[in-house]
Design a protein around this motif. Structure first.
Motif, PDB file in Angstrom:
ATOM      1  N   ARG A  54       0.816  -1.217   0.000  1.00 46.15           N
ATOM      2  CA  ARG A  54       0.000   0.000   0.000  1.00 46.15           C
ATOM      3  C   ARG A  54       0.851   1.269   0.000  1.00 46.15           C
ATOM      4  N   GLN A  55       2.014   1.197   0.620  1.00 48.78           N
ATOM      5  CA  GLN A  55       2.898   2.356   0.631  1.00 48.78           C
ATOM      6  C   GLN A  55       3.556   2.570  -0.731  1.00 48.78           C
ATOM      7  N   PHE A  56       3.754   1.491  -1.483  1.00 47.81           N
ATOM      8  CA  PHE A  56       4.514   1.545  -2.731  1.00 47.81           C
ATOM      9  C   PHE A  56       3.947   2.553  -3.727  1.00 47.81           C
ATOM     10  N   ARG A  57       2.655   2.487  -3.993  1.00 46.82           N
ATOM     11  CA  ARG A  57       2.022   3.407  -4.944  1.00 46.82           C
ATOM     12  C   ARG A  57       0.929   4.266  -4.309  1.00 46.82           C
ATOM     13  N   GLY A  58       0.677   4.014  -3.034  1.00 45.65           N
ATOM     14  CA  GLY A  58      -0.393   4.760  -2.383  1.00 45.65           C
ATOM     15  C   GLY A  58      -1.773   4.195  -2.668  1.00 45.65           C
ATOM     16  N   HIS A  59      -1.826   2.993  -3.244  1.00 46.96           N
ATOM     17  CA  HIS A  59      -3.099   2.333  -3.520  1.00 46.96           C
ATOM     18  C   HIS A  59      -3.532   1.533  -2.296  1.00 46.96           C
ATOM     19  N   GLN A  60      -4.830   1.160  -2.234  1.00 48.48           N
ATOM     20  CA  GLN A  60      -5.348   0.491  -1.047  1.00 48.48           C
ATOM     21  C   GLN A  60      -5.961  -0.888  -1.302  1.00 48.48           C
ATOM     22  N   ASP A  61      -6.535  -1.115  -2.473  1.00 48.34           N
ATOM     23  CA  ASP A  61      -7.327  -2.323  -2.701  1.00 48.34           C
ATOM     24  C   ASP A  61      -6.478  -3.586  -2.864  1.00 48.34           C
ATOM     25  N   ALA A 217       9.647 -15.422  11.380  1.00 41.20           N
ATOM     26  CA  ALA A 217       9.067 -15.302  10.044  1.00 41.20           C
ATOM     27  C   ALA A 217       9.741 -14.138   9.317  1.00 41.20           C
ATOM     28  N   CYS A 218       9.395 -13.969   8.043  1.00 43.30           N
ATOM     29  CA  CYS A 218      10.112 -12.959   7.264  1.00 43.30           C
ATOM     30  C   CYS A 218       9.294 -12.492   6.065  1.00 43.30           C
ATOM     31  N   VAL A 219       9.554 -11.247   5.655  1.00 46.78           N
ATOM     32  CA  VAL A 219       9.053 -10.703   4.395  1.00 46.78           C
ATOM     33  C   VAL A 219      10.284 -10.338   3.577  1.00 46.78           C
ATOM     34  N   VAL A 220      10.320 -10.793   2.335  1.00 43.30           N
ATOM     35  CA  VAL A 220      11.436 -10.441   1.450  1.00 43.30           C
ATOM     36  C   VAL A 220      10.868  -9.710   0.247  1.00 43.30           C
ATOM     37  N   THR A 221      11.489  -8.592  -0.113  1.00 40.51           N
ATOM     38  CA  THR A 221      10.981  -7.789  -1.217  1.00 40.51           C
ATOM     39  C   THR A 221      12.124  -7.156  -2.006  1.00 40.51           C
ATOM     40  N   THR A 222      11.772  -6.285  -2.941  1.00 36.75           N
ATOM     41  CA  THR A 222      12.770  -5.624  -3.790  1.00 36.75           C
ATOM     42  C   THR A 222      13.249  -4.328  -3.136  1.00 36.75           C
ATOM     43  N   LYS A 223      14.389  -3.838  -3.590  1.00 33.81           N
ATOM     44  CA  LYS A 223      14.924  -2.582  -3.057  1.00 33.81           C
ATOM     45  C   LYS A 223      13.970  -1.422  -3.350  1.00 33.81           C
ATOM     46  N   GLU A 224      13.342  -1.453  -4.518  1.00 35.83           N
ATOM     47  CA  GLU A 224      12.422  -0.387  -4.906  1.00 35.83           C
ATOM     48  C   GLU A 224      11.251  -0.277  -3.943  1.00 35.83           C
ATOM     49  N   ILE A 225      10.647  -1.407  -3.609  1.00 36.67           N
ATOM     50  CA  ILE A 225       9.506  -1.401  -2.686  1.00 36.67           C
ATOM     51  C   ILE A 225       9.965  -1.033  -1.276  1.00 36.67           C
ATOM     52  N   ALA A 226      11.126  -1.540  -0.875  1.00 38.08           N
ATOM     53  CA  ALA A 226      11.651  -1.230   0.455  1.00 38.08           C
ATOM     54  C   ALA A 226      11.959   0.257   0.608  1.00 38.08           C
ATOM     55  N   GLU A 227      12.517   0.852  -0.442  1.00 38.76           N
ATOM     56  CA  GLU A 227      12.841   2.281  -0.387  1.00 38.76           C
ATOM     57  C   GLU A 227      11.577   3.134  -0.302  1.00 38.76           C
ATOM     58  N   ALA A 228      10.526   2.727  -1.014  1.00 39.26           N
ATOM     59  CA  ALA A 228       9.257   3.454  -0.952  1.00 39.26           C
ATOM     60  C   ALA A 228       8.666   3.357   0.450  1.00 39.26           C
ATOM     61  N   PHE A 229       8.823   2.196   1.082  1.00 40.94           N
ATOM     62  CA  PHE A 229       8.325   1.995   2.448  1.00 40.94           C
ATOM     63  C   PHE A 229       9.109   2.864   3.436  1.00 40.94           C
ATOM     64  N   SER A 231      10.621   5.622   2.790  1.00 37.34           N
ATOM     65  CA  SER A 231      10.385   7.047   2.535  1.00 37.34           C
ATOM     66  C   SER A 231       9.140   7.577   3.234  1.00 37.34           C
ATOM     67  N   SER A 232       8.323   6.673   3.776  1.00 39.05           N
ATOM     68  CA  SER A 232       7.101   7.107   4.464  1.00 39.05           C
ATOM     69  C   SER A 232       7.436   7.863   5.748  1.00 39.05           C
ATOM     70  N   GLY A 233       8.661   7.676   6.235  1.00 37.28           N
ATOM     71  CA  GLY A 233       9.056   8.339   7.475  1.00 37.28           C
ATOM     72  C   GLY A 233       8.727   7.536   8.715  1.00 37.28           C
ATOM     73  N   MET A 234       7.959   6.439   8.549  1.00 34.66           N
ATOM     74  CA  MET A 234       7.622   5.589   9.681  1.00 34.66           C
ATOM     75  C   MET A 234       8.621   4.440   9.750  1.00 34.66           C
ATOM     76  N   GLU A 235       9.452   4.468  10.752  1.00 39.46           N
ATOM     77  CA  GLU A 235      10.469   3.430  10.902  1.00 39.46           C
ATOM     78  C   GLU A 235       9.814   2.091  11.211  1.00 39.46           C
ATOM     79  N   TYR A 236      10.270   1.022  10.529  1.00 45.89           N
ATOM     80  CA  TYR A 236       9.773  -0.318  10.849  1.00 45.89           C
ATOM     81  C   TYR A 236      10.628  -0.899  11.962  1.00 45.89           C
ATOM     82  N   PHE A 237       9.984  -1.354  13.016  1.00 47.01           N
ATOM     83  CA  PHE A 237      10.708  -2.002  14.101  1.00 47.01           C
ATOM     84  C   PHE A 237       9.871  -3.120  14.675  1.00 47.01           C
TER      85      PHE A 237
END
Length: 430
Positions: A54-61, A217-229, A231-237
């Motif tokens: 949802r953070q990647f493009r700002g879409h919700q569905d 457990a784990c989530v693995v994704t691309t650098k592009e999606i991770a960077e968009a996440f 950039s939201s300013g909300m740190e994942y912890f």
């Protein structure tokens, strides 16, 4: 055990184990899947995957498959028809449900000219309809092989076409490997890989097999999606996600999978088990379909081969009789008539033969009983999920009033005062 004796702490502190595990995990995946987020469970992983999407493009569905199950959190119940259709919750407007790509029992079957395109076009129609209503697709999520949906393996090329449509709409493809990853399919380490080298998900989630039951457990994704996440300013912890002990456990699991060739075992034993089950299909009228890959197998029980009428009560009967024979199975699928076989990865050919021999005996008695009485086997009203003896039928079934066995070996062995732990080959059969 050594790591637990030495140190465990939360994930804010640097530790080599989490980095070492991330490197080894990414080495099993396509190159573009290179950023890991560690969590404690598959549910947490899928919840985080939705946030990333949802953070990647700002879409919700979100587009999900019918009868899918992705976890117990509120965000996941909302996208799990397996759950929300059984409760009082209504489908949320941002959730879109596509048909299960099941070529045996689904909307488009094996006799269809092109079931791959037909099922993929259903997703395309959902996207088009969503756009007409001013909605935007964030993600399509699916297990690489659907478990709760009835051990369903999508037709070849389905995921590629769906990914094409979803990405064109600005969404991402989430592959849920929580139940089916880590070598269970045998030929590949990840189930999505069996769909072809030209298919790579944007996000992969994993859970229970990762720690062999330990909560990691784990989530693995691309650098592009991770960077968009990021950039939201909300740190994942995540306080304990990827902690030193959990990472040590996960590393040990990878060592065992590799050192004991459990992936190869899944290929060999899974192939042998499937072969035995297909012979049973030719023998037993209740078996409508045997499908699976490696140690992920489903047996679709039917009352009528032509109509493929689900044998729901019969499936429940088989489960309870198999338990008496010290084999644990469960049933799932939209009609709860599919026997699920997902044994431990160390399952042997001897175990497979034992399982099939017990199943053969139970089906033989059950079919003889059904053949002598048109009423068949029905669910007992007093004992949900269990079976009741048909009138005049000479078959033992579980019921509310059935006398208990004099001694249950499994109860004795699993009790607090168990005298001695049984050998591995015996424990696998319980």
């Amino acid at each position: 055990m050594k790591q637990m004796e030495l140190l465990n702490t939360n994930s804010r502190f640097l530790h080599d184990n989490i980095v070492e595990y991330a490197k080894r995990l990414c080495a099993t995946l396509p190159e573009k899947l290179s950023v890991c987020y560690f969590t404690n469970s598959g549910s947490e992983a899928n919840d985080l995957a939705l946030r990333l999407a949802r953070q990647f493009r700002g879409h919700q569905d979100v587009i999900t498959l019918d009868h899918a199950y992705h976890g117990h959190l509120t965000s996941l119940i909302e996208i799990s028809p397996y759950k929300f259709r059984k409760g009082k919750d209504l489908k949320k407007e941002f959730v879109h449900v596509a048909p299960i790509p099941d070529t045996y029992r689904g909307k488009y079957r094996e006799d269809h000219a092109d079931p791959t395109s037909a099922y993929a076009d259903e997703v395309k129609k959902i996207i088009e309809e969503a756009h007409k209503n001013g909605r935007k697709i964030a993600a399509f999520i699916a297990e690489s092989m659907q478990s709760c949906g009835g051990q369903v393996i999508p037709p070849t090329g389905y995921f590629q076409k769906v990914a094409e449509y979803v990405r064109a709409a600005g969404g991402v493809f989430i592959a849920d490997e929580v139940q089916v990853g880590f070598g269970r399919v045998g030929k590949h380490f990840w189930s999505f890989q069996m769909h072809g080298e030209d298919f790579v998900p944007d996000i992969v989630t994993m859970g229970k097999p990762m720690g062999n039951g330990h909560p990691v457990a784990c989530v693995v994704t691309t650098k592009e999606i991770a960077e968009a996440f990021c950039s939201s300013g909300m740190e994942y912890f995540n306080t304990y996600g990827g902690n030193p002990v959990s990472s040590a456990v996960a590393l040990a699991v990878l060592d065992v999978i590799e050192n004991e060739d459990l992936q190869g075992n899944a290929t060999r034993v899974g192939g042998y088990l499937t072969e035995l089950l297909k012979k049973q299909k030719a023998k037993h009228t209740l078996i409508g379909d045997v499908r699976g890959v490696g140690l992920f197998i489903g047996i679709d029980l039917v009352k009528d081969h032509q109509r493929r009428t689900p044998a729901t009560a019969e499936a429940q009967h088989v489960i309870y009789k198999m338990k008496e024979k010290r084999v644990l199975l469960s049933a799932d699928g939209p009609h709860r008539n599919v026997l699920k076989i997902k044994p431990p990865m160390c399952f042997s050919e001897e175990d497979a033969k034992f399982l099939v021999d017990q199943l053969d005996g139970i089906l033989t008695v059950l079919e003889e009983a059904i053949g002598t009485n048109s009423e068949g086997v029905t669910i007992s009203e007093n004992t949900p999920g269990r079976t009741k003896k048909p009138k005049e039928a000479h078959v033992e079934v579980l019921s509310a009033g059935a006398p208990e066995q004099k001694e249950n070996p499994s109860q004795k062995r699993n009790g607090l005062c168990a005298e001695k732990q049984s050998p591995l080959s015996k424990r696998l059969k319980t």
